[in-house]
Design an enzyme around this catalytic site. Structure first.
Site, PDB file in Angstrom:
ATOM      1  N   GLU A 185      34.734  44.457  55.276  1.00 30.01           N
ATOM      2  CA  GLU A 185      34.705  45.523  54.280  1.00 30.01           C
ATOM      3  C   GLU A 185      33.276  45.735  53.784  1.00 30.01           C
ATOM      4  O   GLU A 185      32.825  45.021  52.859  1.00 30.01           O
ATOM      5  CB  GLU A 185      35.590  45.149  53.094  1.00 30.01           C
ATOM      6  CG  GLU A 185      37.043  44.987  53.461  1.00 30.01           C
ATOM      7  CD  GLU A 185      37.939  45.377  52.297  1.00 30.01           C
ATOM      8  OE1 GLU A 185      38.716  46.315  52.472  1.00 30.01           O
ATOM      9  OE2 GLU A 185      37.825  44.788  51.230  1.00 30.01           O
ATOM     10  N   ASN A 241      45.892  47.170  49.437  1.00 31.70           N
ATOM     11  CA  ASN A 241      45.373  46.407  48.297  1.00 31.70           C
ATOM     12  C   ASN A 241      45.468  47.326  47.099  1.00 31.70           C
ATOM     13  O   ASN A 241      44.673  48.255  46.963  1.00 31.70           O
ATOM     14  CB  ASN A 241      43.909  45.996  48.549  1.00 31.70           C
ATOM     15  CG  ASN A 241      43.275  45.387  47.307  1.00 31.70           C
ATOM     16  OD1 ASN A 241      43.982  44.924  46.412  1.00 31.70           O
ATOM     17  ND2 ASN A 241      41.950  45.408  47.246  1.00 31.70           N
ATOM     18  N   TRP A 242      46.459  47.059  46.270  1.00 31.69           N
ATOM     19  CA  TRP A 242      46.720  47.975  45.147  1.00 31.69           C
ATOM     20  C   TRP A 242      45.715  47.810  44.012  1.00 31.69           C
ATOM     21  O   TRP A 242      45.702  48.604  43.083  1.00 31.69           O
ATOM     22  CB  TRP A 242      48.123  47.728  44.610  1.00 31.69           C
ATOM     23  CG  TRP A 242      49.236  48.189  45.523  1.00 31.69           C
ATOM     24  CD1 TRP A 242      49.131  48.599  46.835  1.00 31.69           C
ATOM     25  CD2 TRP A 242      50.624  48.297  45.184  1.00 31.69           C
ATOM     26  NE1 TRP A 242      50.371  48.946  47.324  1.00 31.69           N
ATOM     27  CE2 TRP A 242      51.304  48.765  46.328  1.00 31.69           C
ATOM     28  CE3 TRP A 242      51.357  48.031  44.035  1.00 31.69           C
ATOM     29  CZ2 TRP A 242      52.686  48.988  46.349  1.00 31.69           C
ATOM     30  CZ3 TRP A 242      52.732  48.241  44.044  1.00 31.69           C
ATOM     31  CH2 TRP A 242      53.382  48.722  45.190  1.00 31.69           C
ATOM     32  N   LYS A 243      44.933  46.749  44.036  1.00 35.82           N
ATOM     33  CA  LYS A 243      43.958  46.465  42.969  1.00 35.82           C
ATOM     34  C   LYS A 243      44.689  46.388  41.608  1.00 35.82           C
ATOM     35  O   LYS A 243      45.802  45.904  41.553  1.00 35.82           O
ATOM     36  CB  LYS A 243      42.835  47.487  42.967  1.00 35.82           C
ATOM     37  CG  LYS A 243      42.268  47.729  44.366  1.00 35.82           C
ATOM     38  CD  LYS A 243      40.979  48.449  44.360  1.00 35.82           C
ATOM     39  CE  LYS A 243      40.579  48.800  45.792  1.00 35.82           C
ATOM     40  NZ  LYS A 243      39.168  49.004  45.950  1.00 35.82           N
ATOM     41  N   SER A 292      37.466  52.831  52.395  1.00 33.30           N
ATOM     42  CA  SER A 292      37.788  54.259  52.426  1.00 33.30           C
ATOM     43  C   SER A 292      38.499  54.689  53.709  1.00 33.30           C
ATOM     44  O   SER A 292      38.285  55.799  54.197  1.00 33.30           O
ATOM     45  CB  SER A 292      36.528  55.100  52.187  1.00 33.30           C
ATOM     46  OG  SER A 292      35.974  54.804  50.914  1.00 33.30           O
ATOM     47  N   GLY A 352      36.067  52.233  48.091  1.00 27.97           N
ATOM     48  CA  GLY A 352      36.354  53.104  46.958  1.00 27.97           C
ATOM     49  C   GLY A 352      35.333  54.207  46.750  1.00 27.97           C
ATOM     50  O   GLY A 352      35.312  54.846  45.696  1.00 27.97           O
ATOM     51  N   GLY A 386      42.699  50.421  50.240  1.00 28.47           N
ATOM     52  CA  GLY A 386      42.771  50.482  48.781  1.00 28.47           C
ATOM     53  C   GLY A 386      43.444  51.755  48.331  1.00 28.47           C
ATOM     54  O   GLY A 386      44.672  51.868  48.308  1.00 28.47           O
ATOM     55  N   GLY A 387      42.641  52.750  47.999  1.00 33.23           N
ATOM     56  CA  GLY A 387      43.137  54.001  47.412  1.00 33.23           C
ATOM     57  C   GLY A 387      44.313  54.615  48.163  1.00 33.23           C
ATOM     58  O   GLY A 387      45.321  55.005  47.548  1.00 33.23           O
ATOM     59  N   GLU A 400      35.327  42.993  45.122  1.00 28.55           N
ATOM     60  CA  GLU A 400      35.431  43.191  43.663  1.00 28.55           C
ATOM     61  C   GLU A 400      35.549  41.847  42.946  1.00 28.55           C
ATOM     62  O   GLU A 400      35.060  41.709  41.820  1.00 28.55           O
ATOM     63  CB  GLU A 400      36.609  44.128  43.350  1.00 28.55           C
ATOM     64  CG  GLU A 400      36.265  45.564  43.725  1.00 28.55           C
ATOM     65  CD  GLU A 400      37.438  46.429  44.131  1.00 28.55           C
ATOM     66  OE1 GLU A 400      38.589  46.090  43.815  1.00 28.55           O
ATOM     67  OE2 GLU A 400      37.204  47.465  44.795  1.00 28.55           O
ATOM     68  N   HIS A 427      37.726  39.264  48.089  1.00 28.51           N
ATOM     69  CA  HIS A 427      37.495  40.711  48.008  1.00 28.51           C
ATOM     70  C   HIS A 427      36.174  40.965  47.279  1.00 28.51           C
ATOM     71  O   HIS A 427      35.827  40.247  46.332  1.00 28.51           O
ATOM     72  CB  HIS A 427      38.657  41.397  47.271  1.00 28.51           C
ATOM     73  CG  HIS A 427      38.595  42.885  47.397  1.00 28.51           C
ATOM     74  ND1 HIS A 427      37.769  43.656  46.605  1.00 28.51           N
ATOM     75  CD2 HIS A 427      39.221  43.730  48.247  1.00 28.51           C
ATOM     76  CE1 HIS A 427      37.911  44.931  46.963  1.00 28.51           C
ATOM     77  NE2 HIS A 427      38.784  45.007  47.958  1.00 28.51           N
TER      78      HIS A 427
HETATM   79  C1  PEP Z   1      39.805  47.709  49.352  1.00 25.33           C
HETATM   80  O1  PEP Z   1      40.098  47.648  48.167  1.00 25.33           O
HETATM   81  O2  PEP Z   1      39.810  46.669  50.045  1.00 25.33           O
HETATM   82  C2  PEP Z   1      39.452  48.995  49.934  1.00 25.33           C
HETATM   83  C3  PEP Z   1      39.121  49.052  51.187  1.00 25.33           C
HETATM   84  O3  PEP Z   1      39.482  50.061  49.083  1.00 25.33           O
HETATM   85  P1  PEP Z   1      39.367  51.621  49.519  1.00 25.33           P
HETATM   86  O4  PEP Z   1      40.283  51.812  50.692  1.00 25.33           O
HETATM   87  O5  PEP Z   1      39.800  52.375  48.315  1.00 25.33           O
HETATM   88  O6  PEP Z   1      37.942  51.855  49.896  1.00 25.33           O
END
Ligand code: PEP
Length: 256
Positions: A170, A13-15, A216, A176, A237-238, A100, A98
């Site tokens: 999640e 998930n590049w956000k 994470s 994040g 994500g990251g 966010e 999501h």
């Molecule tokens: C996400 O955006 O769904 C996510 C899990 O982010 P991260 O891996 O950065 O925690």
């Protein structure tokens, strides 16, 4: 239940990251590293990157997804993109719900259900996100809350359509933040979700349901999380923006 019946899915998930030119560069770097993956590999990218991403991944094993979609096919919804538009482009996956989107943009369980329904109607595979805030975990209501989010999102979804649904657990406090759920915590809630699928549908549906963990996940902790019996992949994500780290997670899913 037999984990071997399910193929793991690792989805980035590049956000709100990467211009089209940067997206091309990133996907060109990831593609050779994941070409022998034993799991499904997906990159969910910003809308403006979709066309470039589809072209950059043509002929590779990377599938492209969007990060959200609207439930109406078209209309006066300034700034929104419909599932119909995504399907017309050849996009195969979409994330709904999501945290966010829920936290910053007013998405609710009901709108998540509507987005999910529209995406399924258009033939997309949907990654539906559920998860609790830290206060809710501390209150001891994680299982109830995640069960409720899952049930509402799946309202009106048939057993056959479940083959195109992935649930991503999640925990919001882990997204994040660098604070990952322990492998036991992740598995416990993924198992709760599997139980909900069994109650809503049947044991066969529950056994086939792909349930990811997200929060994470990185090159170091992926193997332990993905080895859990009810964790069938990850929403990343990251680490999905770092080719070597993302490839390491894909490798861990292939082994796990
Ligand atoms: C996400 O955006 O769904 C996510 C899990 O982010 P991260 O891996 O950065 O925690």
């Amino acid at each position: 239940m037999n984990k071997a019946v399910r193929k793991a899915v690792i989805a980035g998930n590049w956000k709100m990251n990467k211009t089209p030119a940067e997206a091309k560069e990133l996907l060109n770097a990831i593609a050779p590293l994941v070409k022998d993956a034993g799991c499904d590999v997906v990159a969910c990218v910003p809308y403006v990157d979709l066309q470039t991403a589809l072209e950059a991944t043509a002929g590779t094993n990377i599938k492209i997804g969007a990060e959200n979609c609207h439930w109406e096919p078209s209309g006066a919804f300034t700034g929104e993109i419909s599932a119909d538009m995504l399907a017309a482009m050849g996009v195969e996956y979409v994330i709904t719900g999501h945290s966010e989107r829920r936290t910053y943009f007013g998405d609710t369980d009901v709108t998540v259900q509507k987005r999910t329904r529209a995406a399924l109607d258009k033939g997309l595979t949907v990654i539906v996100c559920v998860g609790e805030y830290l206060e809710q975990r501390e209150q001891g209501i994680t299982a109830e809350l995640v069960a409720m989010q899952t049930k509402i999102a799946l309202q009106g979804v048939s057993k056959e359509e479940l083959a195109r649904v992935i649930i991503a657990y999640e925990p919001v406090w882990a997204i994040g933040t660098g604070r990952t759920a322990t492998a036991e915590q992740a598995n416990e809630v993924c198992a709760v979700i599997r139980g909900v699928i069994k109650d809503l549908y049947d044991a066969e549906a529950a056994e086939k349901m792909v349930i990811q963990y997200g929060g994470s996940m990185n090159a170091k902790n992926a193997a332990e999380l993905l080895a859990q019996p009810d964790v069938d992949g990850g929403l990343i994500g990251g680490a999905s923006l770092k080719p070597a780290d993302f490839a390491e997670i894909v490798k861990a899913a292939t082994v796990g």
